[in-house]
Design an enzyme around this catalytic site. Structure first.
Site, PDB file in Angstrom:
ATOM      1  N   TYR A 186      18.287  -1.632  -8.558  1.00  0.00           N
ATOM      2  CA  TYR A 186      17.212  -1.924  -7.596  1.00  0.00           C
ATOM      3  C   TYR A 186      17.550  -3.198  -6.816  1.00  0.00           C
ATOM      4  CZ  TYR A 186      13.123  -4.440  -5.986  1.00  0.00           C
ATOM      5  OH  TYR A 186      12.279  -5.192  -5.229  1.00  0.00           O
ATOM      6  N   LYS A 234      18.517  -3.966  -2.623  1.00  0.00           N
ATOM      7  CA  LYS A 234      17.914  -4.927  -1.690  1.00  0.00           C
ATOM      8  C   LYS A 234      19.000  -5.799  -1.050  1.00  0.00           C
ATOM      9  CE  LYS A 234      13.819  -3.488  -1.882  1.00  0.00           C
ATOM     10  NZ  LYS A 234      13.266  -2.810  -0.701  1.00  0.00           N
ATOM     11  N   SER A 259      13.538  -8.880  -1.389  1.00  0.00           N
ATOM     12  CA  SER A 259      12.988  -9.430  -2.628  1.00  0.00           C
ATOM     13  C   SER A 259      13.777 -10.662  -3.052  1.00  0.00           C
ATOM     14  CB  SER A 259      13.107  -8.361  -3.713  1.00  0.00           C
ATOM     15  OG  SER A 259      12.920  -8.926  -4.996  1.00  0.00           O
TER      16      SER A 259
HETATM   17  C1  UD1 Z   1       9.992  -8.074 -11.004  1.00  0.00           C
HETATM   18  C2  UD1 Z   1      11.362  -7.501 -10.871  1.00  0.00           C
HETATM   19  C3  UD1 Z   1      11.886  -7.906  -9.526  1.00  0.00           C
HETATM   20  C4  UD1 Z   1      10.996  -7.340  -8.451  1.00  0.00           C
HETATM   21  C5  UD1 Z   1       9.577  -7.835  -8.676  1.00  0.00           C
HETATM   22  C6  UD1 Z   1       8.659  -7.077  -7.749  1.00  0.00           C
HETATM   23  C7  UD1 Z   1      12.193  -7.350 -13.154  1.00  0.00           C
HETATM   24  C8  UD1 Z   1      13.187  -7.863 -14.135  1.00  0.00           C
HETATM   25  N1  UD1 Z   1      12.193  -7.972 -11.971  1.00  0.00           N
HETATM   26  O1  UD1 Z   1      10.063  -9.478 -10.887  1.00  0.00           O
HETATM   27  O2  UD1 Z   1      13.189  -7.407  -9.372  1.00  0.00           O
HETATM   28  O3  UD1 Z   1      11.420  -7.740  -7.170  1.00  0.00           O
HETATM   29  O4  UD1 Z   1       9.158  -7.554 -10.003  1.00  0.00           O
HETATM   30  O5  UD1 Z   1       7.341  -7.429  -7.960  1.00  0.00           O
HETATM   31  O6  UD1 Z   1      11.471  -6.418 -13.423  1.00  0.00           O
HETATM   32  N2  UD1 Z   1       5.893 -10.441 -18.041  1.00  0.00           N
HETATM   33  C9  UD1 Z   1       5.320 -10.507 -19.277  1.00  0.00           C
HETATM   34  N3  UD1 Z   1       4.641  -9.410 -19.727  1.00  0.00           N
HETATM   35  C10 UD1 Z   1       4.529  -8.250 -19.002  1.00  0.00           C
HETATM   36  C11 UD1 Z   1       5.129  -8.206 -17.719  1.00  0.00           C
HETATM   37  C12 UD1 Z   1       5.811  -9.319 -17.271  1.00  0.00           C
HETATM   38  O7  UD1 Z   1       5.403 -11.508 -19.973  1.00  0.00           O
HETATM   39  O8  UD1 Z   1       3.911  -7.283 -19.478  1.00  0.00           O
HETATM   40  C13 UD1 Z   1       6.628 -11.626 -17.557  1.00  0.00           C
HETATM   41  C14 UD1 Z   1       8.075 -11.302 -17.199  1.00  0.00           C
HETATM   42  O9  UD1 Z   1       8.902 -11.351 -18.322  1.00  0.00           O
HETATM   43  C15 UD1 Z   1       8.364 -12.403 -16.169  1.00  0.00           C
HETATM   44  C16 UD1 Z   1       7.003 -12.632 -15.494  1.00  0.00           C
HETATM   45  O10 UD1 Z   1       6.024 -12.075 -16.368  1.00  0.00           O
HETATM   46  O11 UD1 Z   1       8.747 -13.564 -16.826  1.00  0.00           O
HETATM   47  C17 UD1 Z   1       6.893 -11.920 -14.170  1.00  0.00           C
HETATM   48  O12 UD1 Z   1       7.276 -10.561 -14.367  1.00  0.00           O
HETATM   49  P1  UD1 Z   1       7.091  -9.446 -13.258  1.00  0.00           P
HETATM   50  O13 UD1 Z   1       5.688  -9.417 -12.778  1.00  0.00           O
HETATM   51  O14 UD1 Z   1       7.647  -8.166 -13.803  1.00  0.00           O
HETATM   52  O15 UD1 Z   1       7.966  -9.966 -12.052  1.00  0.00           O
HETATM   53  P2  UD1 Z   1       9.519 -10.408 -12.018  1.00  0.00           P
HETATM   54  O16 UD1 Z   1      10.226 -10.101 -13.262  1.00  0.00           O
HETATM   55  O17 UD1 Z   1       9.564 -11.815 -11.546  1.00  0.00           O
END
Ligand code: UD1
Length: 427
Positions: free
Chosen positions: A231, A235, A184
């Site tokens: 997590y 990785k 990841s």
């Molecule tokens: C997340 C994990 C990462 C993992 C990846 C797998 C976290 C902190 N990181 O990455 O370790 O490898 O998923 O797919 O969880 N967001 C919103 N609203 C939501 C959900 C997300 O605004 O309800 C935003 C988050 O704050 C972030 C972006 O969307 O800025 C992407 O989030 P997400 O899809 O969870 O991925 P990552 O955080 O990049």
């Protein structure tokens, strides 16, 4: 080919289903209860996919079939559903319907990859005279929820690390040494905070020299700092273990694929993302709002140093990501090439959270209610890949757009769910 008697526990019964099932109690010495199964051993070559019913695993299994690989899936259904097997098969059948080629074999073994007794039975069955019919392994089976890993770190280290070590030991026993590891972008830790696109050399396990963008030869610094959760550490550690293994034994050929943010689903709309429990990732949450399970999306942070203030990620269509695995498993090993190599699987360009929501609104022709809330702990403002290494060395590149991903998700939703809450049509 028949299964060697020595490989079959006494309590195994025969059957005709391609799907075997037994309790997922890793390491249980006495009870390995295979029910109604048929190992259906043959002389074909297979790719073994652990966690092959999950989101990325199922799409990769489908792409493997499409490209002519026979596939054996091991999955304990801890975060997936058994009917995903039927969906992979159905999508593959559609692909081969108008083809002269026959759909390759797909087999499912409903077992925990840590169950050494059960996995040994399987590997033994697919071996003939120290030669395995399993030509490569793609290892997805792991826990991946960041928050849960903070609350229950031992669960994560037990599965993602102890399980990995034991599994590699078994593979070694059967001389199966072509291994693709599901890693990841989280391994980059706080390097992502620089806001610059991430290169593989930003996180290395052993000394490595590389040429930077200005043509200068540089030495990559080993290790990585600022990984915020167990997590992520699993990785990083998983990669380190694999790098050490590759150094100790040149007959291993190991690739770690660092995923950026996979979204979308197969174009057929048959296969999709269907995690158990409440999702934490952005696009699954957007979908839950679209189908009315949640009233609005919380956007975590609108004060990032980005053009619209919301965080930027490298969103990659899951089919492109899946094809990256095919490129990796089929990659010829060049003479003298390193036998452990990391690759970013990303598009090389970023989209903001706001752009994801607005693209989905435009494609689905619905409005998606959302509210701006504070930043989520552990998040970074931007995380985008430099995707050159995979392009050059694996001859792989992404082909699908963000709009393609949204369109495919809508096709999936049309087949599987009826939108209820997000009903107001966007002009
Ligand atoms: C997340 C994990 C990462 C993992 C990846 C797998 C976290 C902190 N990181 O990455 O370790 O490898 O998923 O797919 O969880 N967001 C919103 N609203 C939501 C959900 C997300 O605004 O309800 C935003 C988050 O704050 C972030 C972006 O969307 O800025 C992407 O989030 P997400 O899809 O969870 O991925 P990552 O955080 O990049």
């Amino acid at each position: 080919m028949s299964l060697p008697d020595s490989a079959i526990p006494d309590n195994v019964s025969g059957g005709s289903s391609p799907h075997i099932s037994q309790p997922s109690t890793p390491g249980t010495e006495k009870e390995v209860l295979f029910e109604n199964f048929d190992l259906a051993v043959d002389n074909r070559q297979y790719v073994l996919v652990t966690g092959g019913l999950g989101f990325i695993g199922s799409h990769t299994s489908l792409e493997l079939l499409k490209t002519g690989h026979n596939v054996i899936i091991i999955d304990d259904l801890s975060n997936s559903f058994a009917n995903v097997y039927d969906k992979i098969q159905a999508a593959a059948n559609i692909h081969f319907a108008n083809s002269e080629k026959k759909c390759p074999e797909l087999k499912l073994f409903d077992i925990d990859y840590r169950n050494q007794i059960a996995v040994r039975v399987l590997l033994q069955a697919y071996s003939t005279r120290r030669q395995s019919n399993i030509s490569g392994v793609i290892h997805f089976a792991a826990f991946k929820a960041v928050e849960e890993s903070i609350k229950n770190p031992l669960k994560y280290y037990r599965n993602n690390i102890s399980g990995l070590i034991d599994f590699l030991g078994l593979l070694e026993e059967f001389n199966i040494k072509n291994f693709i590891f599901s890693s990841s972008a989280t391994v980059y830790g706080s390097i992502a905070d620089r806001g610059l696109p991430l290169r593989e050399e930003d996180c290395v396990h052993h000394p490595e020299t590389f040429t930077d963008t200005t043509g200068l030869e540089k030495q990559a610094v080993q290790g990585c700092s600022g990984i915020t959760n167990p997590y992520g550490r699993t990785k990083f550690m998983g990669e380190s273990i694999l790098a050490d293994l590759a150094t100790s034994d040149p007959s291993w050929n190991i690739i770690a694929l660092r995923y950026f943010n996979p979204i979308g689903c197969d174009v057929s709309g048959i296969l999709g993302e269907d995690p158990k429990g409440k999702p934490s990732n952005l696009v699954p949450m957007v979908v839950k709002v679209m189908i009315g399970q949640y009233s609005e999306l919380s956007v975590f942070g609108s004060d990032w140093n980005t053009p619209d203030g919301t965080a930027i990620r490298d969103f990659i269509h899951v089919t492109d990501l899946a094809r990256g695995h095919i490129a990796a498993v089929d990659a010829p090993k060049a003479e003298g090439a390193p036998n452990f190599r990391t690759f970013n699987l990303g598009t090389g360009s970023g989209h903001s959270v706001a752009e994801i929501v607005s693209t989905m609104e435009a494609v689905a022709k619905v409005s998606i209610p959302r509210k701006m809330v504070g930043r989520r702990a552990g998040d970074v403002g931007s995380c985008v890949a430099v995707a050159d290494r995979a392009r050059t060395e694996l001859k792989w590149k992404t082909e699908k757009s963000l709009a393609d991903a949204c369109t495919d998700i809508c096709t999936y939703l049309e087949r599987h769910a009826t939108p209820t809450a997000a009903t107001s049509v966007v002009a």
